[in-house]
Enzyme design. Structure first.
Site, mmCIF file in Angstrom:
data_model
loop_
_atom_site.group_PDB
_atom_site.id
_atom_site.type_symbol
_atom_site.label_atom_id
_atom_site.label_comp_id
_atom_site.label_asym_id
_atom_site.label_seq_id
_atom_site.Cartn_x
_atom_site.Cartn_y
_atom_site.Cartn_z
ATOM 1 N N HIS A 183 -2.150 -2.823 -6.197
ATOM 2 C CA HIS A 183 -2.658 -2.493 -4.872
ATOM 3 C C HIS A 183 -4.175 -2.487 -4.834
ATOM 4 O O HIS A 183 -4.829 -1.648 -5.460
ATOM 5 C CB HIS A 183 -2.114 -1.129 -4.426
ATOM 6 N N GLU A 210 -4.779 -0.011 -7.965
ATOM 7 C CA GLU A 210 -3.710 0.876 -8.415
ATOM 8 C C GLU A 210 -2.617 0.011 -9.034
ATOM 9 O O GLU A 210 -2.039 -0.851 -8.365
ATOM 10 C CB GLU A 210 -3.146 1.684 -7.250
ATOM 11 N N ASN A 223 -3.886 6.560 -0.959
ATOM 12 C CA ASN A 223 -3.385 6.681 0.408
ATOM 13 C C ASN A 223 -2.571 7.954 0.613
ATOM 14 O O ASN A 223 -2.599 8.554 1.690
ATOM 15 C CB ASN A 223 -2.560 5.452 0.781
ATOM 16 N N SER A 250 0.809 -1.218 0.000
ATOM 17 C CA SER A 250 0.000 0.000 0.000
ATOM 18 C C SER A 250 0.841 1.266 0.000
ATOM 19 O O SER A 250 0.310 2.356 -0.184
ATOM 20 C CB SER A 250 -0.927 0.011 1.221
#
Length: 688
Positions: A456, A468, A506, A435
């Site tokens: 991800h 992702e 994130n 991540s």
């Protein structure tokens, strides 16, 4: 759709033995099912022309309305909504009302044979017919308008309560739309009263025509006894509370829809109701929320599906796959890969107990599919037999696609990739579900680092649609093409990202939500901060999100970003203390959502600080996000602002009516104020 592709209403006729001459009106845009029938100005003109022709056919005794194979109609052509002003929106509503009312006024029985996908204006035109049948093969039936921050504008809010009752109308128009645009299956649509008969797809058209014939001759009658006021007050109150929880007043669409439904349910004049719908469209369609929704819909339904970043290379043909790390995330990845790819799967872990729980999860997910009628028991048994649960890398030998899902430790991931390289051929693709860690560094010690990609997922894997796809320096086109191909087969939306710390979602969430921790130092309360941020229309506040992902996981991502960008990602002592608390989150949901006393006691407020207003909290978060979006475009993390918006919609739950993040920042002038420019440019810079 382009101007030369539009839905035409084609009239044919058939002589029924007992009923006489019947008209068959078919909606067809000349394309296959991948290009659904939609209604724009040309389609409405075509319907009007068909009705003109019908007026000259004095011997027609009944009409059946249906669609092309697999598609009835999916409503208005959204491409015509972009940039529409109030006058255009009002005229569009009135034009649809006028021609649909002509259909409703035909002097003989009319039946809508819903043979396939039926949404929005498609469902509205069906409601204008006297009767409706629905095929068991119809993919979905829905009113998606409120999801797009508008309302059904061609009679849906006025006819649905009269035909199916208050509760069913409210659920279909408002509740389902706000519940991630939930669709009705044919059986549910029939049970709720949107269709008078549910007919097997194999005999659907013939049986629908036969029903129309019996209705014309009087051999069969269909009587509905609906009191639209029954349960109305409760349905409206519950739906308003649901809307408050979902959109927090950030879009007017659900509230206006409920007002329109109430007007119809209480016996309001149909002509006046139609006029009110048109005025609602004039209010909603030009607004930021609807325009952002049209933009977001195009991103998700068109741009992302084309995978504009995918290189022109042949993906590796997969015959065997593996997941290394069979914990909570790995088990979810295994279940998804098994169900979508239907290939031999190896689940590798060092712990037999973890593998046992993984087996329970994967087989349990298959059993759920069987219980819901989505999979045959034999198919589930076959898929279960494709899985090998092992502690040995030898069982991974021969895999073409391997994804690791272990703890976020660089040394551990590097060691696993080294072990994998020893048993895989040189062309096998290695993927990491990290991540936040560098994919390039992870692959740096391999003989073939060009085979490694980032892949991800977001938790829960089965629910959140984003992946992702991380492109490290030097990665082979074949590896990237394979990753995009796998994402498509997994039915996930893939967005490309450069190998930068925390990638897209994130990284932005950490910057955006980091301002919430800052607000604590001003003396603001956890709940007030969360509610202020949710006022943007977001599904949850920062502290609710921290609890969902885990305090330590959130802190780890923040630490990664603080190490990479110490100038703007700073670890606040309050956040550090909270993450070290060993509590499961900020709120104790077993005690009604109160903040844990142990968390509250850790917070330190700056001396002389003054609490921020809700507007100040939102502005601080959005300005920080605008700055980070600008930096991500400048440093090449993403090719285009549209990539950010797609990621935030599909991975972070940012609503369509915000258009993701960049569109909202541009619409509200925040990007101009912070960066001196808009984030979205006319040219789409994603590589094609």
């Amino acid at each position: 759709m382009s101007d030369d592709v539009h839905t035409r209403f084609k009239l044919t006729y058939t002589d029924a033995p007992r009923a006489g001459r019947l008209a068959i009106l078919t909606m067809d845009n000349g394309r296959d099912y991948t290009k659904p029938n939609t209604f724009g100005a040309q389609a409405l003109q075509s319907l009007s022309a068909a009705l003109d022709e019908l007026a000259t056919q004095t011997d027609v005794k009944g009409l059946l309305l249906t669609g092309k194979p697999f598609i009835f109609a999916v409503g208005a052509d959204l491409t015509q909504f972009a940039g529409m002003d109030a006058e255009g929106a009002r005229a569009g509503g009135e034009g649809g009302h006028e021609v649909f009312a002509r259909l409703m006024a035909l002097p003989f029985p009319t039946l809508a044979a819903i043979n396939g996908a039926c949404m929005g204006g498609g469902l509205e035109i069906a409601l204008h017919c006297d009767y409706r049948t629905v095929s068991t093969g119809a993919a979905a039936i829905a009113f998606p308008e409120v999801f797009l921050s508008i309302v059904p504008g061609w009679g849906g809010t006025q006819l649905a309560p009269r035909i199916v009752g208050a509760q069913n109308a409210v659920d279909a128009i408002v509740v389902n739309a706000l519940d991630n645009n939930k669709m009705m299956k044919p059986k549910e649509a029939f049970e709720r009263g949107f269709a008078d008969r549910l007919i097997d797809s194999a005999v659907f058209l013939d049986d629908s025509i036969a029903l129309l014939e019996r209705l014309v001759t009087g051999e069969e009658t269909i009587v509905r006894e609906v009191d639209a006021t029954v349960g109305l007050d409760e349905a409206l109150a519950n739906a308003r509370a649901f809307a408050d929880a979902k959109v927090h007043g950030a879009t007017r669409a659900p509230y206006l829809a409920l007002e329109l439904i109430e007007f119809a349910a209480r016996g309001g004049d149909l002509a006046e109701g139609r006029a009110r719908e048109a005025e609602a469209l004039a209010t909603l369609l030009p607004a930021h929320q609807a325009q952002a929704s049209v933009y977001a819909f195009d991103l998700v339904q068109n741009r992302a599906k084309k995978q504009p970043w995918r290189p022109d290379a042949r993906p590796r043909r997969l015959q065997k796959i593996a997941v290394v790390g069979a914990g909570l995330m790995g088990a979810q990845l295994g279940a998804l890969h098994l169900q979508r790819l239907e290939l031999p799967l190896v689940m590798k872990d060092i712990d037999e107990g973890v593998l046992g729980r993984c087996r329970d999860h994967i087989e349990g997910e298959l059993d759920k599919q069987v219980a819901k009628g989505r999979m045959k028991a034999g198919k589930a048994s076959f898929l279960k037999g494709l899985v090998t649960y092992t502690t040995s890398y030898e069982d991974v030998r021969g895999a073409d696609w391997v994804i690791e899902a272990v703890l976020e430790r660089m040394d551990l991931k590097q060691a696993i990739f080294g072990d994998l390289e020893a048993v895989l051929d040189d062309g096998a693709i290695l993927a990491t579900n990290t991540s936040s860690l560098s994919v390039g560094e992870m692959a740096g010690k391999l003989s073939h680092p060009e085979r490694v990609v980032g892949f991800h997922f977001f938790n829960p894997v089965a629910v959140l649609p984003l992946v992702e796809v991380i492109k490290p320096e030097g990665v082979a086109d074949k590896a990237m093409a394979t990753a995009f191909d796998v994402a498509k087969k997994l039915k996930k939306t893939a967005v490309q990202c450069a190998d930068r710390p925390a990638f897209i979602v994130n990284r932005l969430l950490s910057r955006f939500n980091g301002t919430a921790v800052t607000a604590l130092r001003h003396g603001n309360d956890f709940r007030q901060i969360d509610e202020a941020v949710k006022g943007l229309g977001l599904p949850m506040g920062p502290f609710e999100l921290f609890g969902l992902v885990g305090l330590k996981v959130a802190f780890h991502t923040a630490q990664t970003l603080a190490d990479a960008f110490p100038d703007r990602f700073v670890i606040d002592d309050n956040f550090r203390a909270i993450a070290d608390s060993d509590l499961p989150g900020i709120y104790d949901w077993s005690a009604g959502g109160e903040v844990y006393a142990g968390i509250r006691d850790l917070v330190q407020v700056d001396a002389g600080a003054t609490p921020l207003t809700d507007d100040e909290i939102r502005r601080m978060a959005l300005e920080a996000a605008a700055d980070e979006c600008g930096r991500m475009l400048n440093d090449g993390t993403v090719a285009d602002a549209r990539d950010i918006d797609t990621g935030m919609i599909m991975g972070a739950g940012f609503p369509f009516f915000m258009g993701g993040l960049c569109r909202h920042l541009d619409q509200t002038g925040i990007s101009e104020r912070v960066l001196g420019r808009t984030l979205i440019t006319p040219e789409d810079h994603a590589q094609r």
